[in-house]
Write a protein that holds these residues in place. Structure first.
Motif, short mmCIF file in Angstrom:
data_model
loop_
_atom_site.label_atom_id
_atom_site.label_comp_id
_atom_site.label_asym_id
_atom_site.label_seq_id
_atom_site.Cartn_x
_atom_site.Cartn_y
_atom_site.Cartn_z
N ALA A 1 -8.29 -5.76 -10.05
CA ALA A 1 -8.60 -6.79 -9.06
C ALA A 1 -7.73 -8.03 -9.23
N ARG B 1 -11.51 -2.33 -13.99
CA ARG B 1 -11.71 -2.82 -12.61
C ARG B 1 -11.25 -4.27 -12.48
N ARG C 1 -4.44 -2.30 -2.14
CA ARG C 1 -5.12 -3.59 -2.08
C ARG C 1 -6.24 -3.62 -3.11
N GLU D 1 -9.65 -4.47 -4.93
CA GLU D 1 -11.04 -4.78 -4.59
C GLU D 1 -11.45 -6.01 -5.39
#
Lengths: 190, 177
Positions: free
Chosen positions: B46, B42, B2, B4
């Motif tokens: 996401a 990141r 999942r 973030e």
């Protein structure tokens, strides 16, 4: 000893319509071409160590297809790290089939690491592959075929084979043509 | 896994690079981590539409994105200059088959480098790419980095060539120990 060409012919006999094959350089490319030179084959003639990673990129792009990478022990050993990458991504539609003659067959038959200490199926399992299987005799090939074509990936099959040299079956060598042929076949299938 | 939720810090120029990648419909991102790429990595993780693959060595990314392109998806590789040398023979896959390819490279071994071990590959990066048939851009500002990323994607995927965007160490900031 299992004959490599007969074994690949058995694995690819009556291949499913959604099967895409990438072959590692050297004998696996000749074996795959000998089993049927179809547009859904992508033949590598270089890029040693890249076959499994290429299979991952294709499998991730085409979740509707089953991707089978057919390669040799030398090519797989050069991309050993990619087994860790595949294990971490766990693509359900990707299978690796290693034709393992325990030798660098193209370069004089020098003994490879699998002829000494390395067990590629055990490496794959340790990297997180869901299932692995090794065929030591002709009767085992059917179960390896079932593994690489039907079981949830990532899976890796090994076919232990003789290290004798067979007549070469040479498919298209121009990478642009190979790429365009393969992409056109995929587009027509959609 | 999942994802973030992620938001770029104010003033982080990687936000514009990310926007350029999204505009160009990048669907796969492969990387060997670098601190200079951390926020961009990141952001990609996401994003629900970008499939991220962490590599054990950079040459895997060259083959991976060639496979993605065969399957009809656009990709980008993020790496550090020290990884470029790891790719050299795999670059022949791009040239031999005419694969489009884009990589964003954070530079070490040039501006205020602290670690002498970074110097040889850092200084050889641009020439290595050029000798491997790449178009090479060098960004010294965040604005350039985003514009060059967009242009690199178009050059690669419309004109079938490999392109490297070097994000200079002056832009990223020399690492302090």
């Amino acid at each position: 000893m299992i004959g490599r060409r007969e074994a690949i012919a058995e694995v690819l006999k009556d291949r499913p319509d959604n099967l895409l094959v990438i072959s590692g350089l050297g004998s696996p490319t000749y074996d795959v071409a000998a089993a049927g030179d179809v547009a859904q084959n992508f033949y590598l003639w270089g890029a040693m160590g890249g076959a499994a990673a290429m299979g991952l990129g294709l499998a991730q792009a085409r979740s509707d297809a089953r991707v089978l990478v057919v390669t040799g022990d030398g090519e797989m050993l050069m991309g050993l790290g990619s087994l860790a990458t595949l294990g971490a991504k766990a693509p359900a539609n990707l299978a690796i089939l290693v034709i393992d003659n325990e030798a660098f067959g193209e370069t004089g038959g020098q003994t490879s690491h699998t002829g000494k200490t390395t067990n590629l199926a055990a490496v794959a399992l340790a990297c997180g592959f869901r299932q692995v299987a090794t065929a030591h005799k002709q009767a085992d090939v059917a179960s390896v075929k079932q593994l690489v074509l039907e079981e949830r990936g990532p899976v890796l099959g090994v076919i232990k084979t003789a290290s004798d040299e067979l007549p070469r079956v040479l498919p298209e060598r121009d990478g642009h043509i190979i790429r365009n042929t393969f992409k056109t076949a995929l587009t027509n299938q959609q | 896994m999942r994802a973030e939720p992620f938001a770029f810090a104010a003033g982080d120029w990687r936000a514009e690079i990310f926007a350029a990648l999204k505009k160009q419909q990048v669907r796969q991102m492969a990387y060997v981590p670098d601190a200079g790429h951390a926020s961009l990595i990141r952001a990609c993780h996401a994003d629900g539409a970008i499939d991220c693959t962490v590599l054990t060595t950079e040459e895997e990314g060259v083959a991976l994105l060639a496979g993605a392109e065969l399957g009809g998806q656009r990709g980008v590789m993020l790496m550090q200059s020290s990884g470029v040398g790891n790719c050299v023979n795999m670059f022949s896959l791009l040239k031999s088959c005419g694969f489009p390819f884009v990589t964003l490279v954070t530079m070490r071994g040039e501006w205020g480098e602290f670690n002498p071990w970074q110097m040889p590959m850092g200084q050889a990066t641009e020439e290595t790419f050029k000798r491997s048939g790449f178009v090479v851009y060098r960004a010294d500002t965040g604005e350039d980095a985003a514009a060059m990323t967009g242009s690199a994607m178009r050059l690669a995927y419309d004109s079938n060539c490999p392109v490297a965007v070097l994000l200079s160490q002056r832009l990223i900031g020399a690492k302090d120990f």
